[in-house]
Design a protein around this motif. Structure first.
Motif, PDB file in Angstrom:
ATOM      1  N   ILE A 151     -55.601  71.804 -50.495  1.00  0.00           N
ATOM      2  CA  ILE A 151     -55.748  72.144 -49.072  1.00  0.00           C
ATOM      3  C   ILE A 151     -54.837  71.246 -48.237  1.00  0.00           C
ATOM      4  O   ILE A 151     -54.181  71.702 -47.301  1.00  0.00           O
ATOM      5  N   ASP A 152     -54.768  69.979 -48.577  1.00  0.00           N
ATOM      6  CA  ASP A 152     -53.834  69.073 -47.883  1.00  0.00           C
ATOM      7  C   ASP A 152     -52.419  69.640 -47.897  1.00  0.00           C
ATOM      8  O   ASP A 152     -51.725  69.644 -46.883  1.00  0.00           O
ATOM      9  N   ARG A 153     -51.997  70.111 -49.042  1.00  0.00           N
ATOM     10  CA  ARG A 153     -50.643  70.668 -49.168  1.00  0.00           C
ATOM     11  C   ARG A 153     -50.464  71.921 -48.326  1.00  0.00           C
ATOM     12  O   ARG A 153     -49.402  72.162 -47.761  1.00  0.00           O
ATOM     13  N   LEU A 154     -51.508  72.744 -48.280  1.00  0.00           N
ATOM     14  CA  LEU A 154     -51.359  74.031 -47.605  1.00  0.00           C
ATOM     15  C   LEU A 154     -51.318  73.898 -46.085  1.00  0.00           C
ATOM     16  O   LEU A 154     -50.773  74.765 -45.395  1.00  0.00           O
ATOM     17  N   HIS A 155     -51.872  72.834 -45.545  1.00  0.00           N
ATOM     18  CA  HIS A 155     -51.851  72.661 -44.090  1.00  0.00           C
ATOM     19  C   HIS A 155     -50.434  72.751 -43.529  1.00  0.00           C
ATOM     20  O   HIS A 155     -50.192  73.413 -42.539  1.00  0.00           O
ATOM     21  N   THR A 156     -49.499  72.069 -44.210  1.00  0.00           N
ATOM     22  CA  THR A 156     -48.157  72.022 -43.635  1.00  0.00           C
ATOM     23  C   THR A 156     -47.481  73.381 -43.671  1.00  0.00           C
ATOM     24  O   THR A 156     -46.773  73.747 -42.753  1.00  0.00           O
ATOM     25  N   THR A 157     -47.738  74.136 -44.716  1.00  0.00           N
ATOM     26  CA  THR A 157     -47.086  75.435 -44.782  1.00  0.00           C
ATOM     27  C   THR A 157     -47.752  76.413 -43.806  1.00  0.00           C
ATOM     28  O   THR A 157     -47.093  77.265 -43.204  1.00  0.00           O
ATOM     29  N   ALA A 158     -49.058  76.270 -43.614  1.00  0.00           N
ATOM     30  CA  ALA A 158     -49.743  77.097 -42.612  1.00  0.00           C
ATOM     31  C   ALA A 158     -49.139  76.836 -41.233  1.00  0.00           C
ATOM     32  O   ALA A 158     -48.784  77.769 -40.503  1.00  0.00           O
ATOM     33  N   GLU A 159     -49.004  75.565 -40.887  1.00  0.00           N
ATOM     34  CA  GLU A 159     -48.449  75.207 -39.576  1.00  0.00           C
ATOM     35  C   GLU A 159     -47.025  75.713 -39.398  1.00  0.00           C
ATOM     36  O   GLU A 159     -46.661  76.245 -38.350  1.00  0.00           O
ATOM     37  N   SER A 160     -46.206  75.516 -40.434  1.00  0.00           N
ATOM     38  CA  SER A 160     -44.791  75.854 -40.287  1.00  0.00           C
ATOM     39  C   SER A 160     -44.575  77.340 -40.054  1.00  0.00           C
ATOM     40  O   SER A 160     -43.622  77.743 -39.402  1.00  0.00           O
TER      41      SER A 160
ATOM     42  N   ASP B  47     -61.510  44.145 -22.600  1.00  0.00           N
ATOM     43  CA  ASP B  47     -61.505  45.445 -21.931  1.00  0.00           C
ATOM     44  C   ASP B  47     -60.185  46.199 -22.124  1.00  0.00           C
ATOM     45  O   ASP B  47     -59.525  46.580 -21.162  1.00  0.00           O
ATOM     46  N   ARG B  48     -59.804  46.379 -23.377  1.00  0.00           N
ATOM     47  CA  ARG B  48     -58.656  47.236 -23.693  1.00  0.00           C
ATOM     48  C   ARG B  48     -59.187  48.499 -24.331  1.00  0.00           C
ATOM     49  O   ARG B  48     -59.818  48.438 -25.381  1.00  0.00           O
ATOM     50  N   THR B  49     -58.945  49.628 -23.706  1.00  0.00           N
ATOM     51  CA  THR B  49     -59.543  50.872 -24.189  1.00  0.00           C
ATOM     52  C   THR B  49     -58.536  52.016 -24.199  1.00  0.00           C
ATOM     53  O   THR B  49     -57.449  51.911 -23.630  1.00  0.00           O
ATOM     54  N   VAL B  50     -58.944  53.084 -24.840  1.00  0.00           N
ATOM     55  CA  VAL B  50     -58.145  54.297 -24.898  1.00  0.00           C
ATOM     56  C   VAL B  50     -59.138  55.457 -24.865  1.00  0.00           C
ATOM     57  O   VAL B  50     -60.219  55.358 -25.444  1.00  0.00           O
ATOM     58  N   PRO B  51     -58.836  56.535 -24.149  1.00  0.00           N
ATOM     59  CA  PRO B  51     -59.776  57.656 -24.160  1.00  0.00           C
ATOM     60  C   PRO B  51     -59.739  58.362 -25.514  1.00  0.00           C
ATOM     61  O   PRO B  51     -58.671  58.518 -26.102  1.00  0.00           O
ATOM     62  N   LEU B  52     -60.893  58.726 -26.006  1.00  0.00           N
ATOM     63  CA  LEU B  52     -60.989  59.418 -27.301  1.00  0.00           C
ATOM     64  C   LEU B  52     -61.482  60.837 -27.065  1.00  0.00           C
ATOM     65  O   LEU B  52     -62.679  61.051 -26.839  1.00  0.00           O
ATOM     66  N   ASP B  53     -60.574  61.787 -27.133  1.00  0.00           N
ATOM     67  CA  ASP B  53     -61.015  63.175 -27.020  1.00  0.00           C
ATOM     68  C   ASP B  53     -60.525  63.953 -28.243  1.00  0.00           C
ATOM     69  O   ASP B  53     -59.956  63.362 -29.157  1.00  0.00           O
ATOM     70  N   ILE B  54     -60.775  65.241 -28.270  1.00  0.00           N
ATOM     71  CA  ILE B  54     -60.467  66.010 -29.475  1.00  0.00           C
ATOM     72  C   ILE B  54     -58.970  65.975 -29.815  1.00  0.00           C
ATOM     73  O   ILE B  54     -58.609  65.727 -30.970  1.00  0.00           O
ATOM     74  N   PRO B  55     -58.073  66.163 -28.856  1.00  0.00           N
ATOM     75  CA  PRO B  55     -56.652  66.046 -29.232  1.00  0.00           C
ATOM     76  C   PRO B  55     -56.297  64.686 -29.834  1.00  0.00           C
ATOM     77  O   PRO B  55     -55.454  64.594 -30.732  1.00  0.00           O
ATOM     78  N   ALA B  56     -56.960  63.630 -29.375  1.00  0.00           N
ATOM     79  CA  ALA B  56     -56.645  62.285 -29.898  1.00  0.00           C
ATOM     80  C   ALA B  56     -56.982  62.135 -31.374  1.00  0.00           C
ATOM     81  O   ALA B  56     -56.386  61.313 -32.075  1.00  0.00           O
ATOM     82  N   VAL B  57     -57.954  62.891 -31.859  1.00  0.00           N
ATOM     83  CA  VAL B  57     -58.359  62.729 -33.253  1.00  0.00           C
ATOM     84  C   VAL B  57     -57.838  63.852 -34.164  1.00  0.00           C
ATOM     85  O   VAL B  57     -58.089  63.859 -35.363  1.00  0.00           O
ATOM     86  N   ARG B  58     -57.117  64.798 -33.602  1.00  0.00           N
ATOM     87  CA  ARG B  58     -56.571  65.900 -34.416  1.00  0.00           C
ATOM     88  C   ARG B  58     -55.618  65.363 -35.471  1.00  0.00           C
ATOM     89  O   ARG B  58     -54.782  64.513 -35.191  1.00  0.00           O
ATOM     90  N   GLY B  59     -55.743  65.902 -36.672  1.00  0.00           N
ATOM     91  CA  GLY B  59     -54.799  65.553 -37.735  1.00  0.00           C
ATOM     92  C   GLY B  59     -55.035  64.183 -38.346  1.00  0.00           C
ATOM     93  O   GLY B  59     -54.274  63.730 -39.181  1.00  0.00           O
TER      94      GLY B  59
END
Lengths: 332, 332, 332, 332
Positions: A151-160, B47-59
């Motif tokens: 599945i790790d491998r397939l992610h890149t080809t899905a995206e591309s 007090d060093r922070t970063v917002p954590l939302d769904i795009p931030a954790v994608r991939g």
């Protein structure tokens, strides 16, 4: 003691690790001698054996498959099977029989203990992980690892290519490989036999993933079925291919199917499977020397325990709703 | 709810998988917002922070390390630390703080809950696997896998040159990586801190292995010590190098040492670690919404449960004698 | 200079490594600016672009696929294509266009250079390795590695069940993946499109392998065909499945087929592919600054050289008889 | 023909693949018989041999190391060595000797051909890749792959802790592993013996990487040296550890060193190394049957050719300035 050993059912990684542990422990601690029956129960019925000593198991820890060979033969399917098993044990003057197998192989062992009083101990192995009474079975971790790497491998080809990629994994009556590999591989939808799927909803997940500008991966157990309607698999390799075609037809997005097949059950076992198989093997020898006939070694947490074979094979261990729901948070 | 998150202590594979699960579950199911503190407790104090939302954790599921950074800062080491933690939570109007860490990081969390009444929930991570109350911690399976693959590689070179190969693995106060990787890798001797070793006996194992015409692999935790005598590590990289020299000096067999070091804590997590980290993350959000302050998520068998943080950090989980004895059958 | 870049055809591992090298070299050494066209030639025709600077390519070295997306669009298929390409170059004031692709993508580039005088430079990529003028193409080494690892895994299951395992690998018009992976994986028979196969002989290899008490692995390119007779693939996934059935029917030995499919083109590139792709990228920038339009970078031994695009795409590079004969020594 | 075979020098992955190819081709095509000398030239001097037939090499293709064992013994170091080699060949009535080795092992072979007229053919193997006349040697691709996978793992831990990570790789007199793995692994600085390094400049790269908010990876060959000043390695494991300390002392950034050591030469060969080793083996048998004494098989592009052993061992193949400059673009 004189102990027989057999490996039955489909092969899986870790069987040799278990055999090695059995022989090393038995020989070194107890002075046991071992007789290996070839090709599962078939070798018992036909009296085909090989001596199992320490040189025979050297170097086998990282090797997949089983040096004893395997088969799906059910010794109790025909008439006279029980008698032939008894005769084989008698011919080799065996005091015990260690049976490594999945539900079918272990069911025969359970019956031979209960109905014939034979001195059997069981060790659960199957990539499907569907045996009751144990947290995990030998082979499962390797199958999940292979499926996840794919599945790790397939992610890149899905995206591309902005394509839907359907991955069909094994799981005769349970979705364990699918939900573990689906979660670990970041699949956008996981379909399992325990929960007939709604094709409309699958297509919604696919569309929603594309709307977020990503390409979806759908993981499907080879025994999953839709909630309504029939699946006509004629001329198709399986439900994965059918699903890919349906998704393409309904959503208009190009879809491709990859069927993992036998890769999931071959090759070197993961460290986890070697550890589990080795420990199962060691504890199976303990059970034999305790005369604990009808016991199956099992993993509970980090402990190896014993459970009754008959209970372990009384049904199939399946994925419950709560576990499946954990995966659903990542769908779409 | 408004939830803060931090990752403390040494990095390990699976932290990002946990962060991703926390954010996806919190945002999608509860509409939570997340604030990530950078570099562990250090980011809370400063007090060093970063917002954590769904795009931030994608991939991030397959990515090792931690996108939040980490540090070994103890917020309670200096004076006024507790006040600064409180101030940081207040400044960001946080209702809860999820703390991912090892014993030290979680000890601070436990004290902040017990002494200051702060709303913390813990998630156990460490490649050392030495946290009480849970079967396994995030990162352990990956470390064992890396160590085992290394031992697999070293077997062939040991054989080809008839050399002793010593492999030093991590384990600050426990031998978990050593016994798991040693068993899975087929080591001929495993030395752990829980059990000071007898150098004569180690040399016997080495000799016995050579007598069987094979070359020995010795796995040693970096915190293992001999039962008698002092180890003078001056000018040596660690106990592994010392051991290699001693074995060579005493047995006359050439010995080489490989120190695994940071490889064990880097890189993509195994499927198993991704699964554990993801589930820990999901259940940590449940604990937050239950207001279960002072709870640590933990693995019991195949279930994620909660245990009191204070109990989990009250000591170190070590390898007991029975577990070690399982490995001993393969020594020599 | 202002340089456009596109990746066309099927995706493969190493494209991102090449893009990263192109951008780093161009920006750092020459102060170039880069415009990435999305989805191959399609993005040129539709003028869909993304700026390519150093931050855009950071961290992409080990990532499979292509951050630019890809497509099989042929810009010269319809009327007016050449004009639209010219217009796109003009709109972005581009001085050059670097085209990464397989035979089809590069054929368009060659024609645009020769017929329209456009300033194009080519970089050969395809897992099939079928481009003339270069020893290897980007993506091939990764595909061979994935296929070999699969064959390694299948050996154990073949042995355990005494089954024939057929592995279908990619190779649209050439057998490169098949002969490399077949040799490296220890296959007992390899079938490639360059050499129509004799089914009787395949069955002889299968039988001979079983007579030696081993189970055979047959590797087949998805474009291989039998020397005589028709293959009716109706209702079959491909030639691999057909072959498995025929072998089973003729020899009576159980056979199973695994179709590798898209796994071969996904995931992280091997070190070898990263090295080749990076070097191709660096040298493509040199070609651009030399104004060497119509050149394709190529590997000759350990050197990166330039060959004319038009010659590279004038035919397909196939496996010759001598090379195939090297594999034959291991058949049966 | 009756043919002797030996493997000398440090072991490396692919030797068994070469032995297997030699035996299969010789036996099957020519009816040759093979005698394996144990432990390199040592086994020739002491007349320790093992018969090499097809069963002996079965299943060895994916196995690292060498089933013949190896040693660094130089047969011409003492007096009378040449006579003992002759005597061994005579005793076994050998018509030829195939020698697999690195520079030292092959130098002995070259001298025995030139000075004594012995019928030797050479096969180049060394993870260092430092043999002249061939593009690559057996074992190199595997070493690069292991080193690259390690660097991949270390990136995440470098980032998480904002640390410098120094990776010491092998390379007795050449930087091939360093520049290949450094390029493939995305190292921020690569130091090789061919080019004494400027420590100030290394520290600049480190600082510049941190300024870009990333953590640096420095790859160093174990034989690299600074351009000015002495390196006092007393009490240190090697130049890598020294470098880590110096960087930490000068830049104030925490640094950690990982010494890859023997991992680079152990374990299963990559598909590429299996392919190269197999082809070298096949062609070495051709050279023997052509009576081409003093020839070494070599890779030129995709062809296996023969070059004179004496030229191949007349010096060491090193990394030239242009190749190194390709890496420099990625420094800092």
């Amino acid at each position: 003691m004189r102990i027989g050993v057999l490996t039955g059912g489909s092969d899986c990684p870790g069987l040799n690790a278990a055999l090695r542990a059995i022989v090393r422990k038995g020989v070194q601690e107890h002075g046991d001698t071992f007789t290996g029956f070839l090709d599962g129960w078939a070798g018992v019925l036909d009296d085909r054996t090989v001596p199992l000593d320490i040189p025979a198991v050297r170097g086998t820890l990282p090797r997949g498959g089983t040096i004893l060979g395997s088969s799906r033969t059910d010794p109790l399917a025909g008439t006279g099977g029980a008698g032939r098993v008894k005769a084989a044990l008698a011919a080799h003057e065996l005091d015990a029989l260690i049976v490594l197998g999945g539900v079918n192989t272990l069911t025969a062992a359970a019956r031979l203990v209960d109905e014939e009083g034979l001195p059997c101990v069981g060790v659960p192995k199957t990539i499907d992980n569907d045996i009751q009474g144990t947290d995990y079975t030998i082979g499962f971790d390797t199958a999940v690892t292979v499926a996840t790497e794919t599945i790790d491998r397939l992610h890149t080809t899905a995206e591309s290519h902005k394509r839907v990629l359907v991955v069909e994994v094994m799981g005769r009556c349970s979705g364990w490989i699918a939900i573990h590999a689906g979660l670990a591989g970041g699949a956008n939808c996981v379909l399992i036999p325990e929960r007939p799927f709604d094709l409309d909803r699958v297509c919604e997940y696919v569309e929603s993933r594309f709307r977020a500008s990503y390409a979806p991966i759908v993981v499907v157990s080879d025994s999953a079925v839709p909630a309504k309607g029939e699946v006509d698999l004629k001329g198709l390799s399986g439900v994965g291919e059918w699903l890919g075609r349906e998704i393409e037809r309904r959503t208009g997005h190009e879809a491709r199917t990859t069927v993992l097949g036998h890769i999931q059950r071959g090759g070197t076992p993961t460290p986890n499977d070697r550890w589990l198989a080795t420990r199962f093997g060691l504890h199976a020898v303990d059970a034999v020397h305790d005369g604990d006939w009808g016991a199956m070694v099992a993993l509970h947490g980090t402990d190896i325990v014993r459970v009754p074979l008959r209970e372990a094979v009384s049904g199939t261990r399946t994925v419950d709703a709560a576990r499946y729901a954990e995966n659903e948070i990542f769908f779409g």
